[in-house]
Motif scaffolding. Sequence first.
Motif, PDB file in Angstrom:
ATOM      1  N   ALA A 198     -39.866  26.840  83.105  1.00 55.42           N
ATOM      2  CA  ALA A 198     -39.610  27.681  84.277  1.00 55.42           C
ATOM      3  C   ALA A 198     -39.357  26.803  85.485  1.00 55.42           C
ATOM      4  O   ALA A 198     -39.639  25.594  85.481  1.00 55.42           O
ATOM      5  CB  ALA A 198     -40.794  28.607  84.534  1.00 55.42           C
ATOM      6  N   ARG A 199     -38.812  27.414  86.534  1.00 54.73           N
ATOM      7  CA  ARG A 199     -38.706  26.807  87.859  1.00 54.73           C
ATOM      8  C   ARG A 199     -39.468  27.708  88.821  1.00 54.73           C
ATOM      9  O   ARG A 199     -39.252  28.921  88.847  1.00 54.73           O
ATOM     10  CB  ARG A 199     -37.263  26.675  88.324  1.00 54.73           C
ATOM     11  CG  ARG A 199     -36.448  25.660  87.573  1.00 54.73           C
ATOM     12  CD  ARG A 199     -34.990  25.672  88.029  1.00 54.73           C
ATOM     13  NE  ARG A 199     -34.844  25.318  89.439  1.00 54.73           N
ATOM     14  CZ  ARG A 199     -34.435  26.156  90.401  1.00 54.73           C
ATOM     15  NH1 ARG A 199     -34.138  27.429  90.131  1.00 54.73           N
ATOM     16  NH2 ARG A 199     -34.310  25.744  91.650  1.00 54.73           N
ATOM     17  N   VAL A 200     -40.370  27.119  89.592  1.00 56.31           N
ATOM     18  CA  VAL A 200     -41.198  27.917  90.492  1.00 56.31           C
ATOM     19  C   VAL A 200     -41.338  27.201  91.830  1.00 56.31           C
ATOM     20  O   VAL A 200     -41.135  25.983  91.937  1.00 56.31           O
ATOM     21  CB  VAL A 200     -42.610  28.160  89.898  1.00 56.31           C
ATOM     22  CG1 VAL A 200     -42.524  28.935  88.591  1.00 56.31           C
ATOM     23  CG2 VAL A 200     -43.361  26.841  89.687  1.00 56.31           C
ATOM     24  N   ALA A 201     -41.704  27.971  92.844  1.00 55.82           N
ATOM     25  CA  ALA A 201     -42.071  27.406  94.140  1.00 55.82           C
ATOM     26  C   ALA A 201     -43.582  27.501  94.283  1.00 55.82           C
ATOM     27  O   ALA A 201     -44.176  28.555  94.027  1.00 55.82           O
ATOM     28  CB  ALA A 201     -41.377  28.159  95.267  1.00 55.82           C
ATOM     29  N   PRO A 211     -34.811  30.287  86.122  1.00 52.80           N
ATOM     30  CA  PRO A 211     -35.241  29.115  85.347  1.00 52.80           C
ATOM     31  C   PRO A 211     -34.169  28.044  85.210  1.00 52.80           C
ATOM     32  O   PRO A 211     -34.473  26.902  84.871  1.00 52.80           O
ATOM     33  CB  PRO A 211     -35.595  29.707  83.985  1.00 52.80           C
ATOM     34  CG  PRO A 211     -34.792  30.961  83.897  1.00 52.80           C
ATOM     35  CD  PRO A 211     -34.719  31.492  85.294  1.00 52.80           C
ATOM     36  N   VAL A 212     -32.916  28.405  85.463  1.00 48.35           N
ATOM     37  CA  VAL A 212     -31.817  27.445  85.515  1.00 48.35           C
ATOM     38  C   VAL A 212     -31.046  27.702  86.800  1.00 48.35           C
ATOM     39  O   VAL A 212     -31.110  28.795  87.363  1.00 48.35           O
ATOM     40  CB  VAL A 212     -30.874  27.565  84.292  1.00 48.35           C
ATOM     41  CG1 VAL A 212     -31.622  27.214  83.017  1.00 48.35           C
ATOM     42  CG2 VAL A 212     -30.284  28.960  84.193  1.00 48.35           C
ATOM     43  N   GLU A 213     -30.342  26.697  87.281  1.00 53.50           N
ATOM     44  CA  GLU A 213     -29.502  26.855  88.461  1.00 53.50           C
ATOM     45  C   GLU A 213     -28.075  27.109  87.987  1.00 53.50           C
ATOM     46  O   GLU A 213     -27.385  26.172  87.573  1.00 53.50           O
ATOM     47  CB  GLU A 213     -29.585  25.610  89.338  1.00 53.50           C
ATOM     48  CG  GLU A 213     -30.987  25.356  89.895  1.00 53.50           C
ATOM     49  CD  GLU A 213     -31.043  24.164  90.819  1.00 53.50           C
ATOM     50  OE1 GLU A 213     -30.617  24.293  91.985  1.00 53.50           O
ATOM     51  OE2 GLU A 213     -31.496  23.100  90.373  1.00 53.50           O
ATOM     52  N   PRO A 214     -27.630  28.364  88.035  1.00 56.10           N
ATOM     53  CA  PRO A 214     -26.348  28.712  87.429  1.00 56.10           C
ATOM     54  C   PRO A 214     -25.164  28.030  88.101  1.00 56.10           C
ATOM     55  O   PRO A 214     -25.112  27.887  89.314  1.00 56.10           O
ATOM     56  CB  PRO A 214     -26.273  30.231  87.617  1.00 56.10           C
ATOM     57  CG  PRO A 214     -27.679  30.671  87.870  1.00 56.10           C
ATOM     58  CD  PRO A 214     -28.315  29.530  88.595  1.00 56.10           C
ATOM     59  N   GLY A 229     -34.734  35.217  83.902  1.00 57.71           N
ATOM     60  CA  GLY A 229     -35.978  34.513  83.590  1.00 57.71           C
ATOM     61  C   GLY A 229     -36.861  35.340  82.656  1.00 57.71           C
ATOM     62  O   GLY A 229     -36.369  36.211  81.962  1.00 57.71           O
ATOM     63  N   PRO A 230     -38.156  35.162  82.680  1.00 61.36           N
ATOM     64  CA  PRO A 230     -38.842  34.133  83.478  1.00 61.36           C
ATOM     65  C   PRO A 230     -38.662  32.718  82.929  1.00 61.36           C
ATOM     66  O   PRO A 230     -38.810  31.748  83.648  1.00 61.36           O
ATOM     67  CB  PRO A 230     -40.304  34.569  83.411  1.00 61.36           C
ATOM     68  CG  PRO A 230     -40.416  35.352  82.140  1.00 61.36           C
ATOM     69  CD  PRO A 230     -39.084  36.022  81.948  1.00 61.36           C
ATOM     70  N   TRP A 231     -38.324  32.633  81.616  1.00 66.20           N
ATOM     71  CA  TRP A 231     -38.317  31.347  80.951  1.00 66.20           C
ATOM     72  C   TRP A 231     -36.911  30.913  80.553  1.00 66.20           C
ATOM     73  O   TRP A 231     -36.059  31.738  80.232  1.00 66.20           O
ATOM     74  CB  TRP A 231     -39.166  31.394  79.680  1.00 66.20           C
ATOM     75  CG  TRP A 231     -40.527  31.940  79.864  1.00 66.20           C
ATOM     76  CD1 TRP A 231     -40.976  33.173  79.489  1.00 66.20           C
ATOM     77  CD2 TRP A 231     -41.645  31.286  80.476  1.00 66.20           C
ATOM     78  NE1 TRP A 231     -42.291  33.327  79.822  1.00 66.20           N
ATOM     79  CE2 TRP A 231     -42.733  32.186  80.426  1.00 66.20           C
ATOM     80  CE3 TRP A 231     -41.827  30.025  81.041  1.00 66.20           C
ATOM     81  CZ2 TRP A 231     -43.987  31.859  80.936  1.00 66.20           C
ATOM     82  CZ3 TRP A 231     -43.074  29.696  81.548  1.00 66.20           C
ATOM     83  CH2 TRP A 231     -44.140  30.612  81.499  1.00 66.20           C
TER      84      TRP A 231
END
Length: 263
Positions: free
Chosen positions: A4-7, A40-43, A155-157
């Motif tokens: 995942a990508r989270v802040a 979760p990815v930067e499109p 997402g989330p994954w």
Amino acid sequence: MRRARVAYAGAVHEAVEADKGLRLNDGRLVTEQEVVWLPPVEPKTVFALGLNYADHAAELSFKAPEEPLVFLKGPNTFIGHHGQTRRPAAVTYMHYECELAVVIGKTGRNIQRDRAYDYVAGYTIANDYAIRDYLENYYRPNLRVKNRDTCTPIGPWFVDKGDVPDPMNLALRTYVNGNLTQEGSTKDMVFDIPYLIEYLSSFMTLNEGDLILTGTPKGSVDTKVGDEVITEIEGLGRLVNTIVGDEAFGISEAAQAASNQAT
């Protein structure tokens, strides 16, 4: 592995699923509620399929297409898990679309279908909302239907392709406020993943980070402000999203009316 990508604490982190939440890339353990979930990815380039399930096409009184119906999506449409999607006040019909999203892992051109999965990095879930009020043609959905800010939670994954043995045989389900409203399987796609990769790469280069949103089965229903929508794909998790109104984005009724007149 689910990633995942989270802040968290003022920074963006890569994270992996852990027994009691998430393990950040710096080693810290946090709960799922402590973070802001990001896509979760930067499109990069995002391809979306229309009418790629025969039952959905029939639901709309269309025949299944003979060639993929593909349109592109901009980056501002995407939000993360537990995000909020705006429903404009004047809209009468806005529905979800539970879709398997294919993440391209390396650059390729003229990819043959028997090598297509070599170019796949993994998969995630997309919920590609559509506003039918703005739909002029099901075969060519215009920008206002599919490219509005916040209209596509993903997402989330991100799940590695090695952890998805058969992406063409996954159950898809959508729940609105806990009620099952959509159910299907990726095996019912009109054009499968290898075909789509071969088709798209026959006339343009596919790059790492590109996404292919592969369409949705029948069962899309209208959603209202306050609805919680959960899109679920077997093996990939459950993507939670909430519908909110204009006021959540600081948009007044007068401003919304002016926007409607302008467009």
